[in-house]
Design an enzyme around this catalytic site. Structure first.
Site, PDB file in Angstrom:
ATOM      1  N   HIS A 130       0.840  -1.205   0.000  1.00 46.04           N
ATOM      2  CA  HIS A 130       0.000   0.000   0.000  1.00 46.04           C
ATOM      3  C   HIS A 130       0.873   1.252   0.000  1.00 46.04           C
ATOM      4  CE1 HIS A 130      -3.261   2.708   1.553  1.00 46.04           C
ATOM      5  NE2 HIS A 130      -2.230   3.276   2.147  1.00 46.04           N
ATOM      6  N   GLU A 131       1.894   1.265   0.843  1.00 42.22           N
ATOM      7  CA  GLU A 131       2.774   2.433   0.906  1.00 42.22           C
ATOM      8  C   GLU A 131       3.570   2.606  -0.386  1.00 42.22           C
ATOM      9  OE1 GLU A 131       2.263   4.474   3.135  1.00 42.22           O
ATOM     10  OE2 GLU A 131       1.086   3.187   4.443  1.00 42.22           O
ATOM     11  N   GLU A 199      -6.355   7.006  -0.388  1.00 44.53           N
ATOM     12  CA  GLU A 199      -6.228   5.744   0.339  1.00 44.53           C
ATOM     13  C   GLU A 199      -6.895   4.600  -0.419  1.00 44.53           C
ATOM     14  OE1 GLU A 199      -4.363   5.118   3.090  1.00 44.53           O
ATOM     15  OE2 GLU A 199      -3.687   7.143   2.636  1.00 44.53           O
TER      16      GLU A 199
END
Length: 287
Positions: A130-131, A199
């Site tokens: 995700h990062e 996000e």
């Protein structure tokens, strides 16, 4: 975020900063604020990542000092087709992580000790993917710059409340109070709206990088529950950086609304499960 959107956001932040400068010193104050904002934007572009890492007392690690964590990030970076970012660990019991840096060539990821200790290798891979998706999409510049500028706006707004020198013009005292209160709120709303959209995008991109959306779904559920029980004092002291983390570090229980820095965790998990259904046999185990 693309370059145009980044420029628009920085322009909006600069306008807010100038408005507060006008409250304090009139036209000259606005002009001074403009030059300060321009210098701050330039400084944030080059140094905001270092500031955030220093703020959280992050320490850089490598495959000698943190082999499992760094090895996972290295493999995911290869999957994503981006340079290996610098890897950091934050000594904090709250499970959380963030990415920073102006572009993929100058990026860093940071994970807390609480995150690394709590998650399985698969769940950790889901979080770090995700990062890395943030890095690949060049979200990290807007994350770090907005955190820097929003924090500055909040400080200048507090200064304007007490030392505003233009109260006899442009609305007087009521105008001074209104702008001093609304400016940091507007800056925060810009951060929050962008963060929620970003996000969801990073969740989807991370699922593609790791190969299994359910890893991140499982991690989010565990992180969200644990984060509510483990305060993050550094984040509490610097709330303008809250939107950078994978889970809100301020222990908020807000739903997916205008004032939340992150989408509701349940909504994110549901979206990841839908992605897993579409990926089907493409989902693969870690390692």
């Amino acid at each position: 975020m693309n370059t145009v959107k980044t420029g628009m956001l920085l322009a909006a932040m600069t306008a807010l900063f100038m408005g507060l400068g006008f409250l304090i010193g009139g036209p000259k104050g606005a002009m001074i604020a403009f030059f300060i904002a321009a210098a701050m934007n330039l400084f944030a572009y080059w140094n905001s990542d270092k500031m955030v890492l220093r703020m959280y007392k992050a320490r850089q690690v490598d495959e000698t000092t943190a082999p499992n964590y760094v090895g996972i990030v290295r493999q995911l970076a290869q999957n994503a087709g981006i340079p290996m970012p610098a890897t950091y660990i934050i000594d904090n019991p709250q499970p959380n992580a963030f990415a920073t840096g102006r572009d993929p060539e100058h990026a860093a990821v940071a994970a807390t000790t609480g995150l690394i200790k709590m998650l399985t290798p698969e769940e950790l891979a889901g979080v770090m993917a995700h990062e890395l998706s943030h890095i690949k999409n060049r979200d990290t510049l807007i994350m770090t710059v907005t955190a820097t500028i929003a924090g500055a706006i909040s400080m200048l707004a507090n200064f304007a409340l007490f030392f505003g020198g233009n109260r006899n013009n442009a609305g007087g005292l009521i105008g001074t109070l209104a702008l001093a209160i609304l400016a940091p709120m507007a800056a925060a709303l810009v951060q929050m709206a962008i963060s929620r959209t970003r996000e969801y995008s990073a969740d989807a991109g991370g699922a593609e990088i790791s190969g299994n959306p359910l890893w991140l779904a499982s991690a989010l559920q565990r992180i969200d529950e644990a984060a509510r029980r483990a305060p993050n004092e550094a984040a509490e002291a610097n709330p303008a950086t809250a939107h950078m983390f994978i889970i809100n570090p301020l222990n908020g229980r807000g739903r997916d609304n205008l004032f939340s820095t992150h989408p509701a965790t349940g909504n994110r998990i549901d979206a990841l499960r839908r992605i897993a259904e579409t990926m089907g046999s493409r989902s693969r185990p870690w390692g």
